[in-house]
Design a protein around this motif. Structure first.
Motif, short mmCIF file in Angstrom:
data_model
loop_
_atom_site.label_atom_id
_atom_site.label_comp_id
_atom_site.label_asym_id
_atom_site.label_seq_id
_atom_site.Cartn_x
_atom_site.Cartn_y
_atom_site.Cartn_z
N UNK A 55 0.91 -1.20 0.34
CA UNK A 55 0.18 -0.37 -0.20
C UNK A 55 0.81 1.24 -0.14
N UNK A 56 0.48 2.20 -0.41
CA UNK A 56 0.75 3.07 -0.09
C UNK A 56 -0.56 4.23 0.34
N UNK A 57 0.19 4.79 1.11
CA UNK A 57 -0.22 6.49 2.39
C UNK A 57 0.88 7.66 2.31
N UNK A 115 -3.87 14.04 11.61
CA UNK A 115 -3.64 14.51 10.11
C UNK A 115 -4.39 13.50 9.57
N UNK A 116 -4.85 14.20 8.52
CA UNK A 116 -5.90 12.83 7.69
C UNK A 116 -4.13 12.36 6.62
N UNK A 117 -4.41 10.47 6.41
CA UNK A 117 -3.93 9.79 5.36
C UNK A 117 -5.17 8.46 4.32
N UNK A 118 -4.26 8.90 3.35
CA UNK A 118 -4.93 8.38 2.49
C UNK A 118 -4.21 7.13 1.92
N UNK A 119 -4.75 5.82 2.19
CA UNK A 119 -4.46 4.45 1.68
C UNK A 119 -4.88 4.57 0.29
N UNK A 120 -4.07 4.16 -0.32
CA UNK A 120 -3.93 3.41 -1.79
C UNK A 120 -3.49 1.83 -2.41
N UNK A 127 -0.73 -0.69 -4.18
CA UNK A 127 -0.30 -0.43 -5.23
C UNK A 127 -0.72 -1.05 -6.80
N UNK A 128 -1.65 -1.68 -6.49
CA UNK A 128 -2.54 -2.08 -8.08
C UNK A 128 -3.18 -0.51 -8.07
N UNK A 129 -3.75 -0.01 -7.34
CA UNK A 129 -4.23 1.08 -7.41
C UNK A 129 -3.12 2.15 -7.94
N UNK A 130 -2.50 2.27 -7.04
CA UNK A 130 -1.73 3.42 -7.94
C UNK A 130 -0.77 3.26 -9.13
N UNK A 131 -1.04 1.72 -9.89
CA UNK A 131 -0.33 1.91 -11.09
C UNK A 131 -1.63 1.81 -12.05
N UNK A 132 -3.01 2.22 -11.66
CA UNK A 132 -4.08 2.67 -12.10
C UNK A 132 -4.75 4.16 -12.25
N UNK A 133 -3.46 5.02 -11.17
CA UNK A 133 -3.68 5.93 -11.00
C UNK A 133 -3.00 6.64 -12.16
N UNK A 134 -1.58 6.15 -12.21
CA UNK A 134 -0.81 6.35 -13.57
C UNK A 134 -1.24 6.11 -15.06
N UNK A 135 -1.72 5.49 -14.89
CA UNK A 135 -2.15 4.46 -16.24
C UNK A 135 -3.19 5.53 -16.67
N UNK A 136 -4.34 5.91 -15.68
CA UNK A 136 -5.82 6.70 -16.24
C UNK A 136 -5.61 8.07 -16.33
N UNK A 137 -4.11 8.43 -16.13
CA UNK A 137 -3.54 10.05 -16.10
C UNK A 137 -4.80 10.52 -17.45
N UNK A 138 -5.64 11.21 -17.40
CA UNK A 138 -6.12 12.57 -18.51
C UNK A 138 -5.25 13.05 -19.25
#
Length: 196
Positions: free
Chosen positions: A4-6, A73-78, A80-91
């Motif tokens: 995960x990414x935090x 503070x807030x933590x935002x969890x993604x 590793x698979x979501x992080x890959x998708x986040x990069x792939x889906x960049x508009x």
């Protein structure tokens, strides 16, 4: 085991919410997470664990950071698979290639409604462009973030949810850190099985 990414919101900025990355890595270890690593001083962490939904992980880390470090503070969890998708889906692939420092990905607590994204677009008074994919808002700042009138406060007000942003360079560095951690896990597993 899932990696995960935090992302932490608003730490070590302008003297506010100061915390050492070593303390955050130690916090993850105390919470039972595996192989914590950090990137830069702005609160970018990766770790592995078997248990819990992302929402549960966020809640655990937010409450434990408050209890153990006095850090609210807030933590935002993604994943590793979501992080890959986040990069792939960049508009905005052209901006990512030509001006990555001025392309920001904002990870949100929840996916905003379409009408709220349109309200945000209507409120923009400069050259900025926004695109949404799930719980990620992509924003281009052609003239730089510091001079933009498209502030975090305005975005959160229009979208009705909180977020934390990272520029495209940092997004890619986090991807590299995830890949490095994955290779390390593979090596470790091979050694334990007698293959290394």
């Amino acid at each position: 085991m899932i990696s995960y990414v935090a992302l932490l919101r608003g730490i070590n900025v302008g003297g506010h919410k100061q915390v050492a990355m070593e303390d955050l890595r130690d916090l993850l270890t105390r919470c039972g997470f595996v192989d914590p690593k950090s990137l830069l001083q702005s609160g970018n962490l990766i770790f592995s664990t078997k248990a819990g939904s992302e929402e549960q992980l966020e809640h655990t880390l937010e409450s434990e950071a408050g209890r153990r470090l006095g850090l609210n503070t807030d933590f935002f969890i993604r994943s590793a698979e979501e992080w890959t998708a986040l990069i792939r889906d960049n508009p905005f692939p052209r901006e990512a290639a030509q001006d990555p420092g001025h392309l920001v990905v904002i990870c949100l607590k929840s996916a905003p409604a379409t009408r709220d994204v349109e309200a945000l677009r209507t409120a923009i008074r400069g050259p900025e462009l926004v695109g949404l994919k799930g719980r990620q808002l992509y924003v281009t700042f052609p003239d730089g973030i510091g001079h933009s009138r498209l502030t975090n406060a305005l975005m959160e007000q229009k979208l009705g949810t909180r977020g934390t942003g990272r520029n495209w360079n940092t997004v890619l560095k986090i991807k590299e850190l995830l890949a490095s951690a994955f290779r390390g896990q593979q090596t470790s597993a091979a050694c334990k099985s007698g293959q290394g």
